[in-house]
Design an enzyme around this catalytic site. Structure first.
Site, PDB file in Angstrom:
ATOM      1  N   SER A 214      16.948  45.871  33.746  1.00 25.42           N
ATOM      2  CA  SER A 214      16.352  44.565  33.970  1.00 25.42           C
ATOM      3  C   SER A 214      16.499  44.192  35.424  1.00 25.42           C
ATOM      4  CB  SER A 214      17.073  43.531  33.094  1.00 25.42           C
ATOM      5  OG  SER A 214      16.692  42.217  33.445  1.00 25.42           O
ATOM      6  N   TYR A 227      24.132  38.720  29.641  1.00 22.77           N
ATOM      7  CA  TYR A 227      23.052  39.685  29.794  1.00 22.77           C
ATOM      8  C   TYR A 227      23.158  40.407  31.130  1.00 22.77           C
ATOM      9  CZ  TYR A 227      18.312  41.550  29.411  1.00 22.77           C
ATOM     10  OH  TYR A 227      17.227  42.377  29.333  1.00 22.77           O
TER      11      TYR A 227
END
Length: 361
Positions: A214, A227
């Site tokens: 990501s 995250y």
């Protein structure tokens, strides 16, 4: 503090002026020197700027240099997180291209709709596998299934796409340690667990490891620490593995999608509401008192505003993952531009109901 700010502004302005002078005078001088060496007439500043701009446009407009493609026939790929999102779409896409696809689904044994849809292909090249990336037992069983169902086990498994993942949001002081552990257990340890299990097969094929990370694996943001921590780990693991696998002829690529919230449905108002209720209910009394309900609701409103944002089509990401699998010289990283402070890497989020493995960002 004021004098320091003034100093910084003055320093920035001075640097900008210096840079302008260097580009305006120094660069044309260098170009004119090069022209004299080549026996060509000198150029003006305007001509230099036009030439540089033309070269820049040519660079941007030039298609990627072909890097060659491997033959698809007879090759097999394991994709995790195929219940929904990127993983589900990727399994279909790779099957269409001619790969044998081992589609790992968390909810296969529970009659999940995504697994059912893939099973309905009734194809020898679409093999749906029960796979919880957090379970050593299920990962080992999946590897044995793959070995037993490879057309030629001696040639190994061509690629693994570590796509299964979860996400959540919340300020650090509102986020429980259990939530931190849940997110990393899937995103980081799940990626490592699956990779280690299939590496002998991947090495045999001199194949590919593709990890979906990501943009949050290289930058932080408010309310995204669980995250971000997990994705930073995926980035580091991928880089270390790339160095180690070079000797074996195995290529390791990282794909960093941007915002695909709309396309994947990873964030909805219902998800925001349930997660918000969980965060507030489980927060320590002192934290609630210090932050206040108004601050908390402001952040939740920000999350709700992201629900309809992002790209609507996952096809470009599928093409990038496919490139990492099929190119003879794949890129080490494929980075998407950032369009929102919330990205669409995961097909599911950690909510009060627990975790679901979908796709990573």
């Amino acid at each position: 503090m004021a004098p320091l700010s003034v100093f910084r502004v003055a320093l920035l302005v001075s640097f900008s002026v210096l840079l302008t002078v260097v580009l305006g005078l120094g660069l044309p001088a260098l170009l004119n020197a090069a022209m004299r060496m080549l026996g060509l007439p000198e150029t003006s500043v305007t001509e230099c700027i036009v030439v540089l701009y033309s070269l820049f446009v040519l660079y941007v407009a030039t298609p990627r240099i072909p890097r060659g493609l491997v033959e698809v026939k007879g090759k097999a790929v394991l994709v995790t997180g195929c219940d929904c999102g990127f993983g589900h779409a990727l399994a279909k896409h790779l099957h269409k291209l001619g790969f044998t696809v081992f589609a790992g689904c968390l909810l296969k044994d529970k009659g999940g709709e995504g697994a059912k849809e893939l099973e309905e292909f009734h194809s020898d090249r679409m093999k749906v596998v029960q796979l919880d990336v957090c379970s050593d037992e299920q990962v080992n069983q999946a590897v044995e299934y793959i070995k037993d169902n490879l057309a030629d086990s001696e040639n190994g498994l061509w690629a693994v796409v570590n796509n299964a993942g979860v996400s959540t949001f919340g300020d650090v002081e509102f986020t429980s340690m259990d939530t931190y552990k849940q997110v990393s257990e899937v995103n980081l340890w799940g990626t490592i667990r699956v990779t280690k299990a299939v590496l002998p097969l991947i090495r045999r094929a001199k194949g590919r490891v593709v990890n979906l990370a990501s943009m949050y694996g290289r930058m932080g943001n408010v309310m995204r620490s669980p995250y971000c921590v997990s994705k930073y780990g995926v980035e580091a693991f991928s880089d270390c593995l790339r160095y180690e696998m070079k000797t074996w002829g195995v290529k390791v690529s990282v794909v960093e999608p941007g915002n695909f919230i709309v396309a994947t449905g990873i964030l909805t108002r219902d998800i925001v509401a349930s997660t918000a209720n969980k965060l507030w209910a489980e927060a320590p009394a002192q934290v609630k008192e210090d932050y206040g309900k108004a601050h908390f609701e402001q952040h939740m409103a920000l999350m709700r505003s992201y629900c309809n944002s992002g790209q609507k089509d996952v096809a470009p990401v599928l093409d990038d993952i496919t490139d990492a699998i099929t190119s003879k010289r794949p890129y080490t990283r494929i980075v998407w531009s950032w369009q929102s402070s919330t990205d669409g890497s995961c097909c599911s989020v950690v909510t009060a109901a627990g975790t679901n493995q979908g796709q990573l960002l």
